[in-house]
Each structure stands twice: as C-alpha cells, then as structure tokens.
Design an enzyme around this catalytic site. Sequence first.
Site, short mmCIF file in Angstrom:
data_model
loop_
_atom_site.label_atom_id
_atom_site.label_comp_id
_atom_site.label_asym_id
_atom_site.label_seq_id
_atom_site.Cartn_x
_atom_site.Cartn_y
_atom_site.Cartn_z
N TYR A 76 -23.86 -13.21 -19.22
CA TYR A 76 -23.58 -11.94 -18.55
C TYR A 76 -24.07 -11.97 -17.11
CZ TYR A 76 -22.70 -7.04 -17.82
OH TYR A 76 -22.20 -5.86 -17.33
N PHE A 128 0.19 -4.04 3.61
CA PHE A 128 0.48 -4.54 2.28
C PHE A 128 0.22 -3.39 1.32
CE2 PHE A 128 -0.36 -6.59 -1.78
CZ PHE A 128 0.80 -7.33 -1.90
N THR A 129 1.05 -3.29 0.27
CA THR A 129 1.03 -2.11 -0.60
C THR A 129 -0.38 -1.70 -1.06
OG1 THR A 129 1.53 -3.65 -2.38
CG2 THR A 129 3.38 -2.42 -1.48
N ASP A 219 -7.44 -10.32 5.38
CA ASP A 219 -6.81 -10.46 4.07
C ASP A 219 -6.42 -11.93 3.97
OD1 ASP A 219 -5.29 -10.65 1.83
OD2 ASP A 219 -4.14 -8.81 2.16
N LYS A 262 -3.04 -16.30 -5.55
CA LYS A 262 -2.08 -16.92 -4.63
C LYS A 262 -2.59 -18.33 -4.25
CE LYS A 262 -0.60 -12.64 -4.81
NZ LYS A 262 -0.86 -11.60 -3.85
N ARG A 386 14.21 -5.69 -2.92
CA ARG A 386 13.33 -5.08 -1.93
C ARG A 386 14.25 -4.34 -0.96
NH1 ARG A 386 9.28 -3.79 -3.86
NH2 ARG A 386 7.34 -4.94 -3.89
N PHE A 453 11.19 1.32 -8.71
CA PHE A 453 11.84 0.00 -8.84
C PHE A 453 11.40 -0.74 -10.11
CE2 PHE A 453 8.16 -2.47 -7.43
CZ PHE A 453 7.45 -1.54 -6.69
C1 LIG Z 1 -1.21 -10.11 -3.82
C2 LIG Z 1 -1.78 -9.64 -2.55
C3 LIG Z 1 -2.81 -8.68 -2.52
C4 LIG Z 1 -3.34 -7.97 -3.76
O1 LIG Z 1 -3.89 -8.85 -4.65
P1 LIG Z 1 -3.85 -8.60 -6.26
O2 LIG Z 1 -4.55 -9.79 -6.80
O3 LIG Z 1 -2.41 -8.52 -6.64
O4 LIG Z 1 -4.57 -7.34 -6.54
C5 LIG Z 1 -3.33 -8.33 -1.28
N1 LIG Z 1 -2.86 -8.87 -0.13
C6 LIG Z 1 -1.87 -9.79 -0.13
C7 LIG Z 1 -1.41 -10.37 1.16
C8 LIG Z 1 -1.30 -10.20 -1.33
O5 LIG Z 1 -0.30 -11.10 -1.32
#
Ligand SMILES: *Cc1c(COP(=O)(O)O)cnc(C)c1O
Length: 461
Positions: A76, A128-129, A219, A262, A386, A453
Amino acid sequence: MAKIKKRSWAEPFKIKVVEPLKITTREYRENAIQEAGYNTFLLHSEDVYIDLLTDSGTNAMSDNQWAGMMLGDEAYAGSKNYYNLEEKMQQYYGYKYLVPAHQGRGAEHMISQVLIRPGMYVPGNMYFTTTRLHQELAGGTFVDVIIDEAHDPQNQHPFKGNVDLQKLEDLIKKVGADKIPYLSIAGTVNMAGGQPFSMENLKQTYDLCKKHGIRIIFDATRAVENAYFIKVREKGYEDKTIAEILKEMCSYTDGATVSAKKDLYVNIGGFLATNEYEVFEETRNIVVVYEGLHTYGGIAGRDMEAMARGIEEMVEYDQVRARIGQVEYVGENLLKHGIPIVEPVGGHAIFLDAKKFYPHIQQVDFPAQTLAAEIYIDSGVRSMERGIVSAGRNKETGDHYYPKLELVRLTFPRRVYTQAHCDVMIESIVDTFENRDKVKGLKMVYEPKYLRFFQARFERL
Ligand SMILES: *Cc1c(COP(=O)(O)O)cnc(C)c1O
C-alpha cells in the site's frame, strides 16, 4: 524519369504474442453497424478488424514491460515500483518531484485545483477536452493562444502547435500576470491534428512567461512525438537524441501532467511532475483524497513498473520513427490517391476531410458520421467522427453547432498494427472514395443530452 531509390524501413520489433482477429463479411458488418445505430462507438470491439478509434491505452507493451508486470510490488505504501518510476521520470523528464495519478485527467484535476482560483485565466496552445474542463471546474477561463495557422487544415506550417506570443502578451496586458497561474502548453496538439511546437517558440514563450512570473505547465502526454518533429524539422536539432530534446523541452517548463496511455506504451496510468516543492506538497495533500496514497496514485505497482520501463523505450528514436512513420505512410498514400486529408500529417492520426469527401452531403446530414460508418462497412476499420455530432448543440438556440471542420479521425495505436494492416486501411478508404456518389447521409434518431457523439443513434436517409 530518374529512378528514385527507396530504402524501406520496418518495425523495430518482432511479434511474440498474437491476438487473433475476427474476419467478417460485408453483409455481417452492414448488420453490425445498423445495430450500432451507425455510430462506431456503439460497435462491439469483437466485430472490429482494425481499431483506429483512439491511441489512448491501446498500445502493445514490450516483453520487458510485461516482465516488469511480474515484479509489481503491491504494497500500500512505498512500493519499489514507485521509486523506480520516480527515478526514470527525474532522469528523462528532469523534473524534481513526482505524484502518480490513475491517468492524465487525474493529474490535470490536481494541478488545476492546486494552482487555479476563481476568476483566473489559463492560456494554452489550443484546448484539450479534459484539460480545459478541469481548468474550468477550478474556476478558471481557458484562453486559446495558439497561432492562427493551427485552425487552417491545409496550412503547411511545420509547427502549427506554436504559441502566438502577441496573443499571450495581449492577454497579460488585459488581465494582469497575477491572474494567470500558468500557461498550459501541449506537445503535438491533439485537437489541431497532432501538430508540434518548435523549441525556438517554447524558449521564447518561456522567456516571456519568466519576465512576468508566470509558470509553464507542460501537457507532456505526447512530448516524445513533439521531440521527434523537432529533430526532423528544426535546424540545430538533427543530431540530438530524442532523450536530449525531451529534457531540453521540459527544462523550459515548471511542471508537467502526463497521460501514460500515450507515449509510455502502457494501457493505464499517468502522473504530475513539478520543480516547486510547495506545489508538490499541496498536490500530495489532495492525491490521497482523489487518487490514492502518494506512492501509488490510483495505479497498481505493476503498472508503475510498466510505465518506468516504457519511459526508457519511448525515447528510442527507432520506436517513435516507426510510430510516426506508419501515420506518414498512410497519409502519403491517401494523398497520392487524391483523398482529402488534414495537412501536414500529424503525429498520431490521419484526419479525413468529410466535407470534401462527400461534397453532396450537407453538414446537417452528418457527412463525417456517414463516412466513418461506410469505412467500417467496407473493411471493418473503425474510425470516429469529429464534426457536427461531436460539436453538440448551442444551449441557447438549441440548434447544432456547425464546426468548420467536419472530420473522420483514424488514430494509430502504438506497435499494434503492421504495414499490411496499413495497406488495408488505404485500400478501403480509396474504395469508399470511389463509391462516394452512391452514399446518402444519415438522420439522428436518438440524441443523448451530454457528449452526444458517444451514444447517438442514426438511420440511413
Ligand atoms: C489523452 C490526453 C489527455 C488526458 O489523458 P487521460 O489519460 O485520457 O485522462 C490529456 N492531454 C492530452 C494531450 C491527451 O492526449
């Protein structure tokens, strides 16, 4: 005509484990997509042959990463895999402090809660969303400071992810530096089609921010792809390694949020990194509320180990070259056949321009949604819309938003598909293009209230 000498490159790995795919008939797929309401999100993954829905968490891990999974220390507190991850993060990104998170948005949530207060502004190179949503939930307002070229799908600028320094200066003048907790900069800007920023632009942005006492939070989710583009496109970087470029990029920032799903070749995980002890301390206070203890942050020990090993692999030039090489291979071949796509081809995906693909289908009849369905029917390749469906409705008028870009995204999972799979994608899109005149649009028969979507259903016109 002079003979052009071409030397092929191939994947820098071989296949050790395979996952068999179901081969289906056109008739089967016609039926499957109809049952899914002509929405590729509603298909069963089993019925998909080549899945290009997303590159998030869909990576193939290496044998070394799988070996690391068996060395998971699931204590833990104080798991040895945490310390290993911390060491690799410090070595390759160069930040001082690490806070793990279950995925990228967990890290975005924490940094937003720690640094943003209501009434503040957060400039960024396009949104980014999830990043923007967490900034807004913390009371901030996102301000887009990306260069105008990023919004033009045919503009050939090599660094469409660059920050427009004038836009940034204007914002600082307008609201004051003390209202800007940080500038948020993303590598290979996803929403602009996977477009990188240049090192020169990052350096200038950093100097401007320093002058005003504004942090830069990176990011760094797609930082390695950005580093690759700097190496092949920016003067003075051709002989530097991906690792050197990554470290230099991070050195012009004060901290980072990362989705490990990623660049890091894993299926789950993320982290926040910072050079500021106070930020680190604050974040460790909230990580225990939302993610888990500060030495696991919502991830299993084995997954932290796979991340640590993934960091070492992601900076290998041949790995990232093969990844981006696949995207370029498909892009170049589509262009050769006159298929309309967003240019230049970005780091992680191909975007088909559905307005040009189906000029006879009006935007209200969902050309991109139609195109994604037709490609699936043709070959079992899954892409996603998209365009107008993703854009949603205006809350006041109730009408659709009509976005300028009406696109279909084909996103490439890392190390998953072969060049023969790429050829199937190309052939299928070309065939779909040749049969474009026969296709009519769709009508929406079910519309969910939020993020429509994902679950909207359609019928053929
Ligand atoms: C995927 C992504 C995120 C968010 O990451 P999650 O692991 O899906 O929460 C943030 N910024 C970028 C550029 C991304 O491609």
